[in-house]
Design an enzyme around this catalytic site. Structure first.
Site, mmCIF file in Angstrom:
data_model
loop_
_atom_site.group_PDB
_atom_site.id
_atom_site.type_symbol
_atom_site.label_atom_id
_atom_site.label_comp_id
_atom_site.label_asym_id
_atom_site.label_seq_id
_atom_site.Cartn_x
_atom_site.Cartn_y
_atom_site.Cartn_z
ATOM 1 N N HIS A 44 1.820 -16.482 -46.140
ATOM 2 C CA HIS A 44 0.444 -16.537 -45.606
ATOM 3 C C HIS A 44 -0.488 -17.072 -47.081
ATOM 4 C CE1 HIS A 44 -3.738 -14.106 -45.896
ATOM 5 N NE2 HIS A 44 -3.627 -14.595 -44.835
ATOM 6 N N GLU A 98 -0.291 -20.857 -46.917
ATOM 7 C CA GLU A 98 -1.201 -21.295 -45.799
ATOM 8 C C GLU A 98 -2.414 -21.370 -46.706
ATOM 9 O OE1 GLU A 98 -4.168 -19.310 -43.281
ATOM 10 O OE2 GLU A 98 -2.281 -18.546 -42.806
ATOM 11 N N HIS A 99 -2.985 -20.201 -47.422
ATOM 12 C CA HIS A 99 -4.397 -20.444 -47.935
ATOM 13 C C HIS A 99 -4.245 -21.750 -48.855
ATOM 14 C CE1 HIS A 99 -6.662 -16.703 -47.058
ATOM 15 N NE2 HIS A 99 -5.538 -16.660 -46.205
ATOM 16 N N GLU A 117 -8.818 -9.610 -48.418
ATOM 17 C CA GLU A 117 -8.682 -9.868 -47.035
ATOM 18 C C GLU A 117 -7.878 -8.446 -46.595
ATOM 19 O OE1 GLU A 117 -6.137 -12.726 -43.853
ATOM 20 O OE2 GLU A 117 -6.665 -13.355 -45.992
#
Length: 418
Positions: free
Chosen positions: A46, A49-50, A126
């Site tokens: 993840h 991906e950022h 997040e």
């Protein structure tokens, strides 16, 4: 018609021409996610991906956004348990400009240390956001409980502690090992020329390593468990779950119909009993969470703090009724019609078709045609449903989590409802 191609680079393409539209959706799917991660570096897929959006040798983060906005496109990405997808949608005449941004991100990303520091903090925020959303927290927790000891039980987003351990070197090494040409599927749906788009992509990812090293997945047998999470909230959130079926399973259509009857619509049994008749919940539904090699069946309800036991007992009642009497022919026909209609509606969305084709190709290696899907639903019989109900009727097989303002003796409630 859906066409599968393998490029000279080893990358697979799944292409669905829709000549009557004026747009193209392109998704670059990488078969990597939480299941591939070392627990020490949980959330690295993840995090990567950022970072793909934070600048390349050719574009700053702002320029990535500007180049997509300039052609009126849309760009985004997401990370799952088993795959990561980067996607863009644009007018058909601009597909190369849109695709070029994605290719640049995946082959020329800087993974800048300063940007990593900033983005690490963004992801920590997040994590807080998920913790502050009690329904999300309940769903994440029940998934971890169902797959405890298995790779599917790993967290997608990670923890502040695991994120701190992810240095640029760690990220670069992980990227090199996971983002390999044999581990990528490019899914394209919309108005385009097949030969032209295959030629365009043919040599675009040669910078990546050719293959990914195979590994043995972690496995542990399932056993029901219970967890109560305390938070200062105004409503309690309940998830009850048991094992289901994986993606690509021949029983998919029967299981989907049964799930829809139980908790997939406003006419479903859980909705009618828990909300309409008993007035216990505003939101109540069930879902089939399917992965490439496993799956789970999840029932959710949001209720008043003093109605937790009543809601769980109501769910138990419906499962017992299903076990004892099954379903009616009318329910089967209605659910079948609902799911066929939902599938047809989804086929009218270019991006939706790209997502479906890409996900199924990278996780199962198989795509069903629209005709096969409709036939799959049409072929489901009452006997099929009888076989499927055995997977979900045994209340003693359910794990449970509740997020509430005070500790709940959840195991006692679950055992008492038997």
């Amino acid at each position: 018609m859906i066409i599968n191609k393998k490029l000279n680079s080893g990358i697979r393409m799944v292409l669905e021409e829709i000549p009557y539209v004026q747009s193209v959706a392109i998704g670059i799917w990488v078969k990597t996610g939480a299941v591939d991660e070392d627990e020490k570096y949980a959330g690295i897929s993840h995090f990567i991906e950022h970072m793909m959006f934070k600048g390349t040798t050719n574009r700053s983060a702002k320029k990535i956004a500007e180049d997509i906005d300039r052609i009126g496109g849309q760009i985004n990405a997401f990370t799952g348990k088993e795959a990561t997808c980067y996607y863009v949608k644009a007018i058909d005449s601009n597909y190369k400009e849109a695709a070029d941004v994605l290719i640049d991100m995946l082959t020329q990303s800087l993974l800048d240390k300063e940007e990593m520091t900033k983005e690490r903090q963004v992801i920590c925020e997040e994590i807080k956001m998920t913790q502050d959303a009690p329904d999300d927290l309940a769903h994440d927790t029940i998934t971890a409980m169902i797959f405890k000891g298995n790779d599917l039980g790993k967290s997608i987003i990670g923890t502040p502690t695991s994120l701190k351990r992810i240095t640029r070197s760690v990220m670069s090494n992980y990227f090199a090992k996971e983002y390999t040409r044999d581990n990528i599927v490019i899914s394209v749906s919309g108005n385009f020329d097949v030969d032209e788009i295959c030629e365009y992509f043919d040599d675009k990812f040669m910078e990546l390593l050719p293959s990914k090293e195979e590994k043995n997945p972690a496995f542990a047998p399932y056993a029901p468990s219970y967890k109560s999470i305390t938070k200062e909230i105004e409503q309690s959130h309940i998830c009850l779950a048991t094992k289901g079926i994986p993606l690509g399973d021949d029983r998919y259509y029967a299981f989907s119909i049964l799930n829809n009857i139980m908790g997939g619509s406003m006419s479903s049994r859980f909705f009618q009993n828990i909300r309409e008749e008993k007035g216990l919940a505003y939101s109540v539904y069930s879902m089939n969470g399917a992965f490439s090699g496993d799956g789970y069946y999840n029932i959710y309800a949001g209720v008043s703090h003093d109605k937790i036991k009543d809601a769980i007992c109501g769910i138990r009642e419906e499962l017992a009724l299903l076990d004892e009497k099954g379903i009616s022919a009318e329910e089967l026909d209605s659910s079948r019609a609902q799911l066929k209609a939902a599938y047809v509606f989804g086929q009218e969305n270019v991006a939706g078709r790209m997502f479906k084709n890409g996900k199924n190709t990278i996780l199962t290696g198989k795509i069903s045609t629209p005709e096969e899907v409709v036939k799959g639903f049409d072929d489901v019989t009452m006997d099929d449903i009888e076989n499927m109900k055995r997977l979900i009727c045994d209340f003693s097989s359910y794990s449970a989590v509740v997020v509430s303002k005070k500790h709940i003796e959840l195991k006692r409630i679950m055992k008492g409802a038997l």
